[in-house]
Design an enzyme around this catalytic site. Structure first.
Site, PDB file in Angstrom:
ATOM      1  N   THR A 295      -8.603   1.127   1.660  1.00 58.08           N
ATOM      2  CA  THR A 295      -9.411   2.164   2.031  1.00 58.08           C
ATOM      3  C   THR A 295     -10.060   2.119   3.425  1.00 58.08           C
ATOM      4  O   THR A 295     -10.925   3.228   3.816  1.00 58.08           O
ATOM      5  CB  THR A 295     -10.626   2.142   1.150  1.00 58.08           C
ATOM      6  N   LYS A 296      -9.701   1.363   4.315  1.00 56.67           N
ATOM      7  CA  LYS A 296     -10.411   1.210   5.575  1.00 56.67           C
ATOM      8  C   LYS A 296      -9.820   2.268   6.494  1.00 56.67           C
ATOM      9  O   LYS A 296      -8.819   2.909   6.366  1.00 56.67           O
ATOM     10  CB  LYS A 296     -10.284  -0.181   6.321  1.00 56.67           C
TER      11      LYS A 296
END
Length: 363
Positions: free
Chosen positions: A184-185
Protein backbone atom coordinates in the site's frame (compact mmCIF):
# COMPACT_ATOMS: atom_id res chain seq x y z
CA UNK A 1 -25.12 1.82 -3.88
CA UNK A 2 -24.84 1.27 -7.63
CA UNK A 3 -21.56 3.18 -7.94
CA UNK A 4 -18.34 1.20 -7.80
CA UNK A 5 -16.43 1.13 -4.51
CA UNK A 6 -13.52 3.60 -4.29
CA UNK A 7 -10.78 1.80 -2.33
CA UNK A 8 -8.69 3.73 0.19
CA UNK A 9 -5.50 2.35 -1.39
CA UNK A 10 -4.73 0.46 -4.57
CA UNK A 11 -1.37 -1.09 -5.46
CA UNK A 12 -0.52 -0.68 -9.15
CA UNK A 13 1.11 -3.75 -10.66
CA UNK A 14 1.37 -3.75 -14.44
CA UNK A 15 2.80 -5.75 -17.31
CA UNK A 16 6.30 -4.32 -16.78
CA UNK A 17 6.44 -5.67 -13.24
CA UNK A 18 5.19 -9.08 -14.41
CA UNK A 19 7.80 -9.23 -17.16
CA UNK A 20 10.53 -8.27 -14.69
CA UNK A 21 9.50 -11.08 -12.34
CA UNK A 22 9.32 -13.57 -15.21
CA UNK A 23 12.83 -12.57 -16.28
CA UNK A 24 14.16 -13.29 -12.79
CA UNK A 25 12.31 -16.60 -12.61
CA UNK A 26 13.84 -17.59 -15.94
CA UNK A 27 17.35 -17.14 -14.54
CA UNK A 28 16.74 -19.45 -11.58
CA UNK A 29 18.58 -16.94 -9.37
CA UNK A 30 15.79 -16.09 -6.95
CA UNK A 31 17.50 -15.20 -3.66
CA UNK A 32 19.36 -11.97 -2.94
CA UNK A 33 21.73 -11.26 -5.80
CA UNK A 34 22.46 -8.93 -8.69
CA UNK A 35 18.86 -7.70 -8.99
CA UNK A 36 18.89 -6.57 -5.35
CA UNK A 37 22.24 -4.82 -5.80
CA UNK A 38 20.91 -2.91 -8.82
CA UNK A 39 17.75 -1.95 -6.94
CA UNK A 40 19.86 -0.54 -4.11
CA UNK A 41 21.93 1.54 -6.53
CA UNK A 42 18.88 2.88 -8.36
CA UNK A 43 16.96 3.64 -5.15
CA UNK A 44 20.00 5.58 -3.93
CA UNK A 45 20.18 7.61 -7.14
CA UNK A 46 16.45 8.35 -7.48
CA UNK A 47 15.38 8.94 -3.88
CA UNK A 48 18.47 9.47 -1.72
CA UNK A 49 20.76 11.85 -3.60
CA UNK A 50 23.37 9.09 -3.75
CA UNK A 51 23.30 8.00 -0.09
CA UNK A 52 23.88 4.26 0.40
CA UNK A 53 20.80 2.01 0.39
CA UNK A 54 20.52 -1.49 1.86
CA UNK A 55 17.54 -3.68 0.88
CA UNK A 56 15.79 -5.87 3.45
CA UNK A 57 12.71 -8.05 3.60
CA UNK A 58 10.38 -5.58 5.35
CA UNK A 59 10.19 -2.08 6.71
CA UNK A 60 10.10 -3.40 10.28
CA UNK A 61 13.29 -5.38 9.63
CA UNK A 62 14.80 -2.19 8.29
CA UNK A 63 14.08 -0.28 11.50
CA UNK A 64 15.20 -3.15 13.72
CA UNK A 65 18.47 -3.74 11.87
CA UNK A 66 19.11 -0.01 11.52
CA UNK A 67 18.83 0.43 15.27
CA UNK A 68 21.13 -2.52 15.94
CA UNK A 69 23.63 -1.32 13.34
CA UNK A 70 23.63 2.13 14.98
CA UNK A 71 24.49 0.56 18.34
CA UNK A 72 21.11 0.76 20.09
CA UNK A 73 20.51 -1.88 22.76
CA UNK A 74 19.57 -2.65 26.37
CA UNK A 75 19.76 0.35 28.70
CA UNK A 76 19.11 2.84 25.89
CA UNK A 77 16.00 4.95 25.45
CA UNK A 78 14.78 6.01 22.01
CA UNK A 79 12.16 8.77 21.77
CA UNK A 80 9.42 7.98 19.27
CA UNK A 81 5.92 9.25 18.51
CA UNK A 82 3.01 7.34 19.99
CA UNK A 83 0.91 8.40 16.99
CA UNK A 84 2.26 5.99 14.39
CA UNK A 85 2.12 2.34 13.39
CA UNK A 86 3.35 0.03 16.15
CA UNK A 87 6.38 -1.09 14.10
CA UNK A 88 8.21 2.09 15.17
CA UNK A 89 8.04 1.21 18.87
CA UNK A 90 8.27 -2.55 18.24
CA UNK A 91 11.62 -2.16 16.49
CA UNK A 92 13.06 -0.27 19.46
CA UNK A 93 11.78 -2.86 21.94
CA UNK A 94 13.20 -5.71 19.84
CA UNK A 95 16.72 -4.34 20.38
CA UNK A 96 16.23 -4.46 24.17
CA UNK A 97 16.04 -0.66 24.31
CA UNK A 98 13.04 1.25 25.64
CA UNK A 99 10.71 3.28 23.42
CA UNK A 100 9.81 6.59 25.09
CA UNK A 101 6.72 8.28 23.70
CA UNK A 102 6.51 11.99 22.93
CA UNK A 103 3.55 14.03 21.72
CA UNK A 104 2.95 15.36 18.22
CA UNK A 105 1.91 18.71 16.81
CA UNK A 106 -1.52 18.66 15.24
CA UNK A 107 -0.84 20.52 12.00
CA UNK A 108 1.37 17.81 10.49
CA UNK A 109 1.01 14.87 12.94
CA UNK A 110 4.77 14.70 13.49
CA UNK A 111 6.84 14.86 16.69
CA UNK A 112 6.56 18.07 18.70
CA UNK A 113 10.13 19.19 19.46
CA UNK A 114 9.07 20.68 22.83
CA UNK A 115 7.55 17.36 23.90
CA UNK A 116 10.66 15.52 22.71
CA UNK A 117 12.96 17.73 24.76
CA UNK A 118 10.85 17.14 27.86
CA UNK A 119 11.38 13.38 27.44
CA UNK A 120 15.18 13.47 27.11
CA UNK A 121 17.07 11.80 29.99
CA UNK A 122 20.62 10.62 30.52
CA UNK A 123 19.52 7.30 29.02
CA UNK A 124 18.31 8.84 25.76
CA UNK A 125 20.43 7.50 22.91
CA UNK A 126 18.36 8.65 19.94
CA UNK A 127 15.22 10.29 18.58
CA UNK A 128 13.34 8.40 15.87
CA UNK A 129 10.61 10.61 14.39
CA UNK A 130 8.21 9.50 11.65
CA UNK A 131 7.59 11.38 8.41
CA UNK A 132 3.93 10.56 8.87
CA UNK A 133 1.49 10.28 5.94
CA UNK A 134 4.29 11.46 3.64
CA UNK A 135 4.87 14.83 5.36
CA UNK A 136 8.40 15.44 6.71
CA UNK A 137 8.91 15.96 10.42
CA UNK A 138 10.60 19.19 11.58
CA UNK A 139 14.13 18.13 10.66
CA UNK A 140 15.73 21.43 11.69
CA UNK A 141 14.22 21.54 15.17
CA UNK A 142 14.76 17.83 15.86
CA UNK A 143 18.30 18.02 14.50
CA UNK A 144 19.07 21.01 16.73
CA UNK A 145 17.71 19.16 19.77
CA UNK A 146 19.79 16.11 18.99
CA UNK A 147 22.94 18.18 18.64
CA UNK A 148 22.19 20.07 21.86
CA UNK A 149 21.79 16.87 23.88
CA UNK A 150 24.32 14.69 22.09
CA UNK A 151 21.86 12.08 20.79
CA UNK A 152 21.35 10.51 17.38
CA UNK A 153 18.50 10.96 14.91
CA UNK A 154 16.99 8.08 12.96
CA UNK A 155 14.24 8.57 10.35
CA UNK A 156 11.17 6.40 10.01
CA UNK A 157 10.44 7.29 6.40
CA UNK A 158 8.17 4.29 5.79
CA UNK A 159 5.52 6.50 4.16
CA UNK A 160 7.65 9.23 2.64
CA UNK A 161 9.32 8.12 -0.60
CA UNK A 162 10.46 11.30 -2.35
CA UNK A 163 9.35 13.75 0.33
CA UNK A 164 11.76 16.64 0.85
CA UNK A 165 12.64 19.62 3.02
CA UNK A 166 13.94 22.66 1.15
CA UNK A 167 14.81 20.40 -1.76
CA UNK A 168 16.70 17.84 0.35
CA UNK A 169 15.23 14.35 0.27
CA UNK A 170 14.05 12.69 3.46
CA UNK A 171 16.20 9.70 4.29
CA UNK A 172 19.34 11.84 4.14
CA UNK A 173 19.07 13.61 7.50
CA UNK A 174 19.54 10.89 10.12
CA UNK A 175 22.25 8.32 10.88
CA UNK A 176 19.90 5.93 9.11
CA UNK A 177 16.42 6.02 7.59
CA UNK A 178 13.95 3.31 6.66
CA UNK A 179 11.51 3.18 3.74
CA UNK A 180 8.76 0.57 3.61
CA UNK A 181 7.97 -1.21 0.35
CA UNK A 182 4.73 -2.78 1.52
CA UNK A 183 1.98 -3.04 -1.16
CA UNK A 184 0.00 0.00 0.00
CA UNK A 185 3.00 2.36 0.09
CA UNK A 186 3.70 4.94 -2.63
CA UNK A 187 5.81 2.29 -4.36
CA UNK A 188 6.18 -1.40 -3.59
CA UNK A 189 8.38 -4.41 -4.11
CA UNK A 190 5.54 -6.69 -3.03
CA UNK A 191 7.06 -6.76 0.46
CA UNK A 192 10.32 -5.27 1.61
CA UNK A 193 12.17 -2.28 2.97
CA UNK A 194 15.13 -0.07 2.18
CA UNK A 195 17.54 1.39 4.74
CA UNK A 196 19.65 4.43 3.89
CA UNK A 197 22.75 5.62 5.72
CA UNK A 198 25.65 7.96 5.16
CA UNK A 199 27.87 6.10 7.65
CA UNK A 200 30.10 3.36 6.23
CA UNK A 201 30.28 1.44 9.51
CA UNK A 202 26.49 1.41 9.87
CA UNK A 203 26.10 0.33 6.24
CA UNK A 204 28.50 -2.58 6.72
CA UNK A 205 26.75 -3.76 9.90
CA UNK A 206 23.39 -3.53 8.13
CA UNK A 207 24.67 -5.77 5.34
CA UNK A 208 26.04 -8.25 7.90
CA UNK A 209 22.92 -8.24 10.06
CA UNK A 210 20.54 -8.96 7.16
CA UNK A 211 22.62 -11.97 6.07
CA UNK A 212 23.21 -14.07 9.20
CA UNK A 213 26.18 -11.91 10.16
CA UNK A 214 28.16 -12.88 7.04
CA UNK A 215 29.89 -10.87 4.35
CA UNK A 216 31.60 -14.00 3.01
CA UNK A 217 29.74 -17.29 3.15
CA UNK A 218 30.26 -19.26 6.37
CA UNK A 219 32.55 -16.57 7.82
CA UNK A 220 30.05 -15.26 10.36
CA UNK A 221 31.28 -12.09 12.07
CA UNK A 222 28.31 -11.45 14.36
CA UNK A 223 24.89 -12.83 15.27
CA UNK A 224 22.59 -11.87 12.42
CA UNK A 225 19.22 -12.51 10.81
CA UNK A 226 17.80 -13.73 7.56
CA UNK A 227 16.33 -10.40 6.49
CA UNK A 228 17.38 -10.48 2.86
CA UNK A 229 15.30 -9.22 -0.05
CA UNK A 230 14.82 -11.62 -2.95
CA UNK A 231 15.68 -10.87 -6.56
CA UNK A 232 11.97 -11.33 -7.32
CA UNK A 233 10.95 -8.51 -4.99
CA UNK A 234 13.81 -6.32 -6.18
CA UNK A 235 12.69 -6.75 -9.80
CA UNK A 236 9.25 -5.39 -8.91
CA UNK A 237 10.82 -2.54 -6.95
CA UNK A 238 13.11 -1.54 -9.82
CA UNK A 239 10.14 -1.11 -12.16
CA UNK A 240 8.13 0.76 -9.55
CA UNK A 241 11.05 3.11 -8.97
CA UNK A 242 10.72 4.33 -12.57
CA UNK A 243 7.07 5.22 -11.92
CA UNK A 244 6.98 6.59 -8.39
CA UNK A 245 7.81 10.16 -9.44
CA UNK A 246 4.79 10.34 -11.74
CA UNK A 247 2.57 8.67 -9.18
CA UNK A 248 3.69 11.21 -6.58
CA UNK A 249 2.76 14.12 -8.84
CA UNK A 250 -0.66 12.57 -9.35
CA UNK A 251 -1.09 12.16 -5.58
CA UNK A 252 -0.19 15.82 -5.14
CA UNK A 253 -2.64 16.88 -7.85
CA UNK A 254 -5.38 14.77 -6.27
CA UNK A 255 -4.61 16.31 -2.88
CA UNK A 256 -4.76 19.81 -4.37
CA UNK A 257 -8.23 19.06 -5.77
CA UNK A 258 -9.42 17.82 -2.38
CA UNK A 259 -7.88 20.86 -0.66
CA UNK A 260 -9.74 23.21 -2.99
CA UNK A 261 -13.13 21.53 -2.80
CA UNK A 262 -13.66 19.91 0.60
CA UNK A 263 -15.63 21.83 3.21
CA UNK A 264 -16.74 21.23 6.77
CA UNK A 265 -13.63 19.20 7.69
CA UNK A 266 -10.04 20.13 8.54
CA UNK A 267 -7.78 19.46 5.56
CA UNK A 268 -4.03 18.70 5.84
CA UNK A 269 -1.49 21.51 6.07
CA UNK A 270 1.96 21.51 4.47
CA UNK A 271 4.81 23.20 6.31
CA UNK A 272 6.82 25.86 4.51
CA UNK A 273 9.67 24.35 2.50
CA UNK A 274 8.25 20.83 2.72
CA UNK A 275 7.24 18.55 -0.12
CA UNK A 276 4.38 16.29 0.97
CA UNK A 277 4.05 13.04 -1.01
CA UNK A 278 0.57 12.16 0.33
CA UNK A 279 0.92 8.53 1.24
CA UNK A 280 -2.31 9.42 3.02
CA UNK A 281 -4.59 12.41 2.63
CA UNK A 282 -5.67 12.88 6.23
CA UNK A 283 -8.49 15.15 7.31
CA UNK A 284 -9.84 15.74 10.80
CA UNK A 285 -13.49 15.28 11.69
CA UNK A 286 -13.84 17.06 15.04
CA UNK A 287 -17.06 15.27 16.07
CA UNK A 288 -18.33 11.79 15.28
CA UNK A 289 -15.40 10.60 13.17
CA UNK A 290 -16.29 6.89 13.39
CA UNK A 291 -19.89 7.42 12.30
CA UNK A 292 -18.65 9.72 9.52
CA UNK A 293 -16.26 7.01 8.26
CA UNK A 294 -18.97 4.37 8.37
CA UNK A 295 -21.38 6.57 6.44
CA UNK A 296 -18.76 7.24 3.76
CA UNK A 297 -18.57 3.49 3.15
CA UNK A 298 -22.21 2.55 3.66
CA UNK A 299 -23.94 5.49 1.97
CA UNK A 300 -21.41 6.57 -0.66
CA UNK A 301 -19.22 3.50 -1.29
CA UNK A 302 -16.10 5.55 -0.56
CA UNK A 303 -13.32 3.77 1.30
CA UNK A 304 -11.32 5.46 4.04
CA UNK A 305 -9.07 4.53 6.94
CA UNK A 306 -8.16 5.61 10.46
CA UNK A 307 -4.41 5.78 10.97
CA UNK A 308 -4.18 5.32 13.94
CA UNK A 309 -7.11 4.73 16.31
CA UNK A 310 -5.06 3.50 19.30
CA UNK A 311 -1.87 5.40 20.19
CA UNK A 312 1.16 3.20 20.87
CA UNK A 313 1.32 4.21 24.52
CA UNK A 314 -2.17 2.71 24.98
CA UNK A 315 -1.29 -0.62 23.33
CA UNK A 316 -0.84 -3.67 25.57
CA UNK A 317 2.95 -4.06 25.07
CA UNK A 318 3.67 -0.39 25.79
CA UNK A 319 1.07 0.75 28.34
CA UNK A 320 2.21 3.96 30.04
CA UNK A 321 0.61 6.76 32.01
CA UNK A 322 2.04 9.40 29.67
CA UNK A 323 -0.17 12.40 29.05
CA UNK A 324 -0.09 13.01 25.30
CA UNK A 325 -3.17 15.15 24.67
CA UNK A 326 -2.51 16.03 21.03
CA UNK A 327 -1.87 12.38 20.20
CA UNK A 328 -5.17 11.45 21.87
CA UNK A 329 -7.03 14.13 19.93
CA UNK A 330 -5.55 13.01 16.62
CA UNK A 331 -6.42 9.37 17.30
CA UNK A 332 -10.06 10.35 17.85
CA UNK A 333 -10.45 12.71 14.87
CA UNK A 334 -8.21 11.74 11.91
CA UNK A 335 -9.62 10.13 8.79
CA UNK A 336 -7.65 9.29 5.64
CA UNK A 337 -9.42 9.64 2.28
CA UNK A 338 -8.39 8.02 -1.02
CA UNK A 339 -5.64 9.99 -2.76
CA UNK A 340 -3.88 7.24 -4.72
CA UNK A 341 -2.97 7.70 -8.39
CA UNK A 342 -5.64 5.29 -9.66
CA UNK A 343 -8.42 7.75 -8.85
CA UNK A 344 -10.37 9.17 -11.76
CA UNK A 345 -11.77 12.70 -11.86
CA UNK A 346 -15.18 11.18 -11.25
CA UNK A 347 -13.82 9.39 -8.18
CA UNK A 348 -12.44 12.65 -6.80
CA UNK A 349 -15.74 14.43 -7.37
CA UNK A 350 -17.61 11.60 -5.64
CA UNK A 351 -15.26 11.80 -2.64
CA UNK A 352 -15.80 15.56 -2.38
CA UNK A 353 -19.57 15.25 -2.72
CA UNK A 354 -19.73 12.53 -0.06
CA UNK A 355 -17.52 14.30 2.46
CA UNK A 356 -19.23 17.68 2.01
CA UNK A 357 -22.72 16.23 2.33
CA UNK A 358 -21.83 14.30 5.48
CA UNK A 359 -20.02 17.29 6.98
CA UNK A 360 -23.00 19.54 6.29
CA UNK A 361 -25.43 17.01 7.72
CA UNK A 362 -23.38 16.80 10.89
CA UNK A 363 -22.93 20.52 11.34
Amino acid sequence: MSQEFIPPAKPIIGDEERRAVDAVLATGQLAQGAEVAEFEKEFSQVLLDGRAAVAVNSGTSGLHLGLLAAGIGPGDEVIVPSFTFAATANSVALTGATPVFADIELDHYTLDPASVEAMITDKTAAIMPVHLYGHPFDVDAIGALAAKHGVKVFEDAAQAHGAAVNGRKVGTFGDFAMFSLYPTKNMTSGEGGMVSTGLTDVERRLRLLRNQGMERQYENELVGFNARMTNIHAAIGRVQLTKVGGWTRTRQENAAFLDANLSGVITPEVAEGCEHVYHQYTIRVPEGRDAFAQALKDEYNVGCGVYYPIPNHRLAPFQTDDELPVTEEAAQTVLSLPVHPSLSQNDLERIVEAVNKLAKAGS
